[in-house]
Scaffold this active site. Structure first.
Site, short mmCIF file in Angstrom:
data_model
loop_
_atom_site.label_atom_id
_atom_site.label_comp_id
_atom_site.label_asym_id
_atom_site.label_seq_id
_atom_site.Cartn_x
_atom_site.Cartn_y
_atom_site.Cartn_z
N HIS A 123 -3.88 7.24 0.91
CA HIS A 123 -4.19 5.87 0.66
C HIS A 123 -5.89 5.32 0.51
O HIS A 123 -5.77 5.19 2.04
CB HIS A 123 -3.29 4.91 0.34
N ASN A 168 -9.46 -0.94 -2.33
CA ASN A 168 -8.40 -0.51 -2.91
C ASN A 168 -8.42 -0.94 -3.49
O ASN A 168 -7.76 -2.27 -3.31
CB ASN A 168 -8.18 -1.27 -0.72
N CYS A 189 0.93 -1.51 0.58
CA CYS A 189 -0.07 -0.07 -0.17
C CYS A 189 0.81 1.18 -0.01
O CYS A 189 0.62 2.44 -0.22
CB CYS A 189 -1.07 -0.42 1.54
#
EC number: 2.3.1.180
Length: 336
Positions: free
Chosen positions: A263, A293, A115
C-alpha cells in the site's frame, strides 16, 4: 474447490496534477519538506465540475479491467467496492457501479477498511469463488480525498499525502490450484482507531441538527487526523508480520517474492520494509511519488502499473500488503 485469479486490471486518475510546489503556494510547505517525509512529488486531484467522483472513477477503472479480462459485463456475478470516500453517506457506491455499468441485478458490497480495503475486498471475493458461489467478481478501490482535506498550513501534515484515483480488478475462477490467489490474511486492532481518523460526519455522539446549527469554522472533526509517528511505527511492524504470515503458510521464503506491491502510504515505510527483507528495487513497486496515497485505490493502481510495465509475469509470486486506519492490515500471496 477452486482458486481465483486476477483476470483483468485497470486504473484511472484525474488529469489534474498537483505538485509539491503547487501546495507551497497555499500552505507553509515546500517540495523538500514533503519529499523528505513522504517521498511524494505530485498527486492527482479532481477539479470541481470535471465529473469525477469516487463512483465515476471506479467505473472508468472497471471498464478497463473488464475489457482486459476478456469477459462481458454480463458475466460479472458480484461487485465489491472499497472506499473511505463514498459519493453519499448512503447508499454506498457498489450499487451505483451496478447501475452505471448496466450490470444485471447482481449483489453489491461496500467495504470500509480504508488503506487495507482492496486486500480485504480481494479476500472476500476469493472466498466466494473458492466455494463456487460466483465465477467472476468485480473489485474496485476508489477514493476522492481532495475535497475533504484541510488545504491550509494547519492541515499540511496530512493534506500533502493524499491523492485521488481508482483501481479495479476482475477476479475469476481458476481450476489450476497451483495458480491464482494462494492465501489472504486479515487483521485489525481497534484500540488505535482514533490515531488515524475522520470523526465527522458520524452518528457516534453528535446529532445532525446540532452539526448544522453549530456550523463552527474551527471544528476540525471533519478533517483527517493522523498521529504520524505512531502510525509509522505500527505500520512497519504489521507490514512485516503480515507478509511473513503469508509466506509461511505457503512454504515460501522472502527470496521467493518476485514482486511486492505495498500500500502506497509513505515511501519511507516501503523503503524500510524493502531494506528489512533485503529486496531489490526490481522486487518492490512504488508509485506514491506520482499519485500520493490513494488509500483503497493505491494497491490496484500500483498493481496495474507494475503489470503494464512488464514487471509482473506469468508464474511470478506476487505479494500485496497493506496497513491503515482502524488499525487494519492485510496481505495476499498470488501465483500469477
Amino acid at each position: 474447490m477452486y482458486h481465483s485469479k486476477i483476470a483483468g486490471l485497470g486504473f484511472y486518475v484525474p488529469e489534474n496534477v498537483v505538485t509539491n510546489d503547487d501546495l507551497s503556494k497555499i500552505m507553509d510547505t515546500n517540495d523538500e519538506w514533503i519529499q523528505e517525509r513522504t517521498g511524494i512529488v505530485e498527486r492527482r486531484h479532481i477539479v470541481k465540475g470535471d465529473g469525477n467522483t469516487t463512483t465515476s472513477m471506479g467505473v472508468k477503472a472497471a471498464k478497463v479491467a473488464i475489457e482486459r479480462s476478456g469477459i462481458s459485463k454480463d458475466d460479472i456475478d458480484f461487485v465489491i467496492f472499497a472506499t473511505l470516500s463514498p459519493d453519499y453517506y448512503f447508499p454506498g457506491p457498489g450499487v451505483l457501479v451496478q447501475r452505471d455499468l448496466g450490470l444485471k441485478t447482481v449483489g453489491a458490497l461496500d467495504i470500509r477498511n480504508q488503506c487495507s480495503g482492496f486486500v480485504y475486498a480481494l479476500s472476500i471475493a476469493d472466498q466466494y469463488i473458492r466455494t463456487g458461489m460466483y465465477k467472476n467478481i468485480l473489485i474496485i478501490g476508489s477514493e476522492v480525498h481532495s475535497n475533504g482535506l484541510d488545504m491550509t498550513t494547519r492541515g499540511r501534515g496530512v493534506s500533502v499525502i493524499f491523492g485521488d484515483g481508482a483501481g479495479a480488478a476482475i477476479l475469476s475462477r481458476e481450476e489450476d490450484l497451483s495458480k491464482g490467489i494462494l492465501s489472504t490474511h486479515l487483521h485489525s486492532e481497534g484500540q488505535h482507531a482514533e490515531e488515524l481518523i475522520v470523526k465527522a460526519p458520524g452518528m457516534g455522539g453528535r446529532w445532525v441538527t446540532d452539526i448544522l446549527k453549530d456550523n463552527n469554522p474551527d471544528d476540525e472533526s471533519y478533517f483527517p487526523y493522523m498521529n504520524g509517528q505512531f502510525v509509522f511505527k505500527n505500520a512497519v511492524v504489521r507490514f512485516s508480520e503480515v507478509i511473513m504470515e503469508g509466506l509461511k503458510i505457503n512454504n515460501l521464503e522472502v527470496s521467493d517474492i518476485d514482486m511486492l506491491i505495498p500500500h502506497q502510504a509513505n515511501l519511507r515505510i516501503s523503503q524500510f520494509i524493502q531494506q528489512k527483507f533485503k529486496l531489490t528495487d526490481d522486487q518492490v513497486f512504488n508509485n506514491i511519488q506520482k499519485y500520493g496515497n490513494t488509500t483503497a485505490a493505491s494497491i490496484p493502481i500500483a498493481l496495474t502499473e507494475a503489470w503494464e510495465q512488464g514487471k509482473i509475469k506469468e508464474g511470478d509470486t506476487v505479494v500485496l500488503a497493506a496497513f491503515g486506519s482502524g488499525f487494519t492490515w492485510a496481505s495476499a500471496v498470488i501465483k500469477w
